[in-house]
Motif scaffolding. Structure first.
Motif, PDB file in Angstrom:
ATOM      1  N   GLU A  52       3.976   8.965   1.275  1.00  0.00           N
ATOM      2  CA  GLU A  52       3.708   7.825   0.344  1.00  0.00           C
ATOM      3  C   GLU A  52       4.870   7.777  -0.608  1.00  0.00           C
ATOM      4  N   GLU A  54       6.653   4.709  -3.830  1.00  0.00           N
ATOM      5  CA  GLU A  54       6.669   3.633  -4.410  1.00  0.00           C
ATOM      6  C   GLU A  54       7.461   2.240  -3.729  1.00  0.00           C
ATOM      7  N   GLN A  55       6.981   1.279  -3.664  1.00  0.00           N
ATOM      8  CA  GLN A  55       8.045   0.089  -2.974  1.00  0.00           C
ATOM      9  C   GLN A  55       9.468   0.125  -3.321  1.00  0.00           C
ATOM     10  N   MET A  56       9.735   0.380  -4.754  1.00  0.00           N
ATOM     11  CA  MET A  56      10.978   0.379  -5.348  1.00  0.00           C
ATOM     12  C   MET A  56      11.900   1.270  -4.847  1.00  0.00           C
ATOM     13  N   TRP A  58      11.615   3.169  -2.110  1.00  0.00           N
ATOM     14  CA  TRP A  58      11.799   2.917  -0.490  1.00  0.00           C
ATOM     15  C   TRP A  58      13.100   1.991  -0.504  1.00  0.00           C
ATOM     16  N   LEU A  59      13.000   0.979  -1.087  1.00  0.00           N
ATOM     17  CA  LEU A  59      14.036  -0.100  -1.170  1.00  0.00           C
ATOM     18  C   LEU A  59      15.448   0.734  -1.558  1.00  0.00           C
TER      19      LEU A  59
END
Lengths: 350, 282
Positions: A52, A54-56, A58-59
């Motif tokens: 798990e 954060e989206q950012m 990951w990016l």
């Protein structure tokens, strides 16, 4: 009686190899954490293990920094390994992967493409997309230049590599003057693109550029270390090596073709990154001696490590802006090389 | 057995070996003597297979040289060139083990043994490129010995002036190792400049001049004043001197050559003198 010292040196080599590998992993994890956006170590590990996050994060980690650090590995190892190979083939400590014109040829290929295709809309330094046409024309330019040097010197026939070096000098000069000519023909935007390209950067890294480079790097990493014994024997001179059963022509052709393709692919993706190919093999020799069974794999590893650190610096020193990594390696490499020359000279005088 | 028939070698348009017949058998040391540029090294390189021949045959064990692969030849013969420069910092031990072609488990013994023969064990871990010329020569000799280690009975050593830079003690040490090699069944072709070393250690001597064989016979037949005076353009006087003690306790004598410049009213013009004179006139 320390008779098996060759073996002992190899053991020391194994240990150092493990240590450098550890260093490479550590530097790469730090690389993933630092940058314009700082990401915590636990967050990076969560992304890497698919947990798990954060989206950012990951990016940034998965799409930007991870392909980029892997690209730094491939380019650094390819350049250093090819440099070590070419120094061995030419029996010349000053040999550099660009010696046979591959770098200048790639620069010419890139310049021609920029001239024909017009200015690239995004500067290659910050662009996140890969310009396949630019990469291809640089790659082809590099290969053609080296092929020309080979043909000029009748490389296969002559026993003497000095002819090949002279052929490389001729081709380098021709390509450099052609680039100079192109400077007159292009507009300001194009000139800026060419200049940025020649500084060298892996800022445009993404998974597709990584996949483009991967096959060439793998061939180099697999084939070149197998030449270690032949390259050792070659240091006795070509005649003496052939007396020991080395097929000089085969070794020379394999070494030059594979190292040129590796360098051409690396330069096509990243532009010319100087000094890694020249300095890393020397660094390795200073510590571990000259045996190519150690120098070749160790150069690949240290080259990857050096370029990872250099690119980390290029991303962080002036963040959020970015220095071209070619400038960072030159800034580190040039003084080191000067020091190497100085030490070499005083040792010879002593 | 190496058989050389009518060998011709052309280098840079110059015929430097011109119709030489020579055989080198097992168990013998054949010394190749002659003035500068007489074709000694070219002959040796052609026999070794590194110079193309322009005519004639070189036959190794009844098979022409060109039918041998590089690997087969490497196990058959070791070659020591005049000097070997290394661009990178290899240690002496690494250079010697470059010659080793056998199984890995026997390597340390072969490398150590070869280094002992050439008396370079004490510098095993030094950087080859920092050694003196004579020391480098001994290392290269060790490398050649290492290449044929355990293969003496079938092997051949081709040595190009292996003692040219050595001190007196090491000249003898190296040449004793060479005769040991021949005693074990190997054949040796050795280029020498020192006639007296050849007289002491060679079984046969071949005199070369202008690419042609002037004489080739047992050492005692060739180390006489006439052949030497003809070959080297000097005045030569031979005396008998006792050589070192033999294993059986007896002492043998060997011919010893004294030379001095040729005394003549008009010094004979050599070919090069004439050529340089023409160049000056032009």
């Amino acid at each position: 009686m320390g008779i098996s010292l060759v073996g002992k040196r190899l053991d020391a080599g194994n240990r150092a190899f493990g240590l450098a590998l550890l260093g490479l992993v550590a530097a790469s994890v730090i690389y993933l954490c630092l940058g314009a956006m700082r990401i915590s170590l636990t967050e990076v590990l969560r992304v890497l293990t698919g947990g798990e996050a954060e989206q950012m994060s990951w990016l940034v980690v998965r799409d930007l920094r991870l392909p980029r650090v892997l690209l730094a590995w491939l380019i650094g190892s390819g350049l250093a390994l090819s440099g070590a190979t070419q120094q061995a083939v030419f029996r010349n400590p000053l040999a550099d992967p660009g010696l046979l014109g591959v770098t200048t040829g790639a620069a010419l290929g890139a310049s021609v493409f920029i001239l024909v295709a017009g200015g690239t809309p995004t500067s290659p330094v910050v662009g996140s997309w890969i310009d396949l046409g630019l990469v291809t024309s640089a790659f082809v330019g590099g290969l053609l230049a080296t092929a020309l040097a080979w043909i000029l010197s009748a490389g296969g026939r002559s026993r003497d590599t000095a002819h090949l070096l002279l052929g490389g000098i001729a081709v380098n000069t021709m390509c450099a003057s052609a680039i100079g000519l192109i400077f007159f023909l292009v507009d300001d935007v194009q000139l800026r693109s060419i200049t940025f390209w020649t500084l060298g950067s892996i800022g445009s890294a993404n998974w597709s550029s990584l996949l483009l480079l991967l096959p060439f790097s793998l061939v180099g990493l697999v084939v070149l270390p197998r030449l270690a014994r032949a390259l050792d024997l070659l240091q006795l001179g070509e005649a003496d090596a052939s007396f020991l059963g080395v097929d000089i022509r085969r070794v020379r052709v394999v070494a030059i073709v594979v190292s040129t393709a590796t360098v051409a692919a690396a330069v096509a993706v990243a532009g010319p990154i100087t000094f890694v190919g020249l300095v890393v093999p020397h660094l390795v020799r200073l510590v571990f001696g000259a045996s190519h069974r150690i120098v070749l794999p160790m150069s690949a590893l240290v080259g990857a490590l050096l370029l990872t650190i250099a690119d980390l610096l290029s991303r962080t020193l002036v963040a959020p802006a970015e220095l071209p990594v070619g400038i960072v390696t030159s800034m580190v490499g040039a003084p080191f090389f000067a020091w190497l020359l100085f030490v070499g000279r005083s040792r010879r005088q002593a | 057995m190496i058989r050389i028939r009518g060998l011709q070698v052309i280098r840079g348009g110059h015929r430097c070996v011109d119709g030489v017949d020579l055989t080198i058998g097992h168990g013998e040391v054949v010394a190749l003597l002659g003035p500068n540029g007489s074709g000694k090294s070219s002959l040796l390189q052609a026999v070794a297979g590194s110079l193309p021949t322009a005519g004639g045959d070189v036959v190794w064990d009844d098979r022409p040289l060109r039918e041998w692969s590089g690997d087969e030849l490497a196990r058959k013969r070791a070659v020591m060139s005049q000097s070997t420069h290394m661009a990178f910092p290899f240690t002496v031990r690494e250079v010697v083990s470059m010659g080793y072609l056998g199984l890995r488990k026997a390597r340390d013994a072969a490398v150590g043994g070869a280094m002992l023969k050439a008396n370079v064990l004490g510098m095993a871990d030094r950087d080859y490129s920092t050694l003196s010329g004579g020391e480098q020569q001994r290392v290269q000799f060790a490398r050649a010995m290492c290449q044929l280690w355990g293969r003496e009975a079938k092997g051949f050593l081709l040595l190009d002036e292996p003692t040219s830079q050595l001190d007196l003690a090491h000249q003898h040490r190296v040449l004793e190792a060479v005769t040991d090699f021949a005693f074990a069944g190997g054949g040796v072709l050795i280029v020498l400049h020192d006639l007296n070393l050849a007289a002491m250690y060679a079984d046969r001597v071949a005199l070369l001049k202008g690419g042609r064989l002037l004489a080739c016979d047992l050492t005692r037949e060739v180390i006489r004043s006439e052949p030497i005076e003809t070959c080297f353009d000097v005045e030569a006087r031979i005396v008998e001197v006792p050589a070192s003690k033999q294993p059986d306790g007896t002492s043998r004598s060997v011919p010893h050559v004294h030379t001095r410049p040729k005394l003549s009213a008009t010094p004979r013009e050599t070919e090069t003198d004439v050529r340089s004179e023409q160049r000056i006139k032009a």
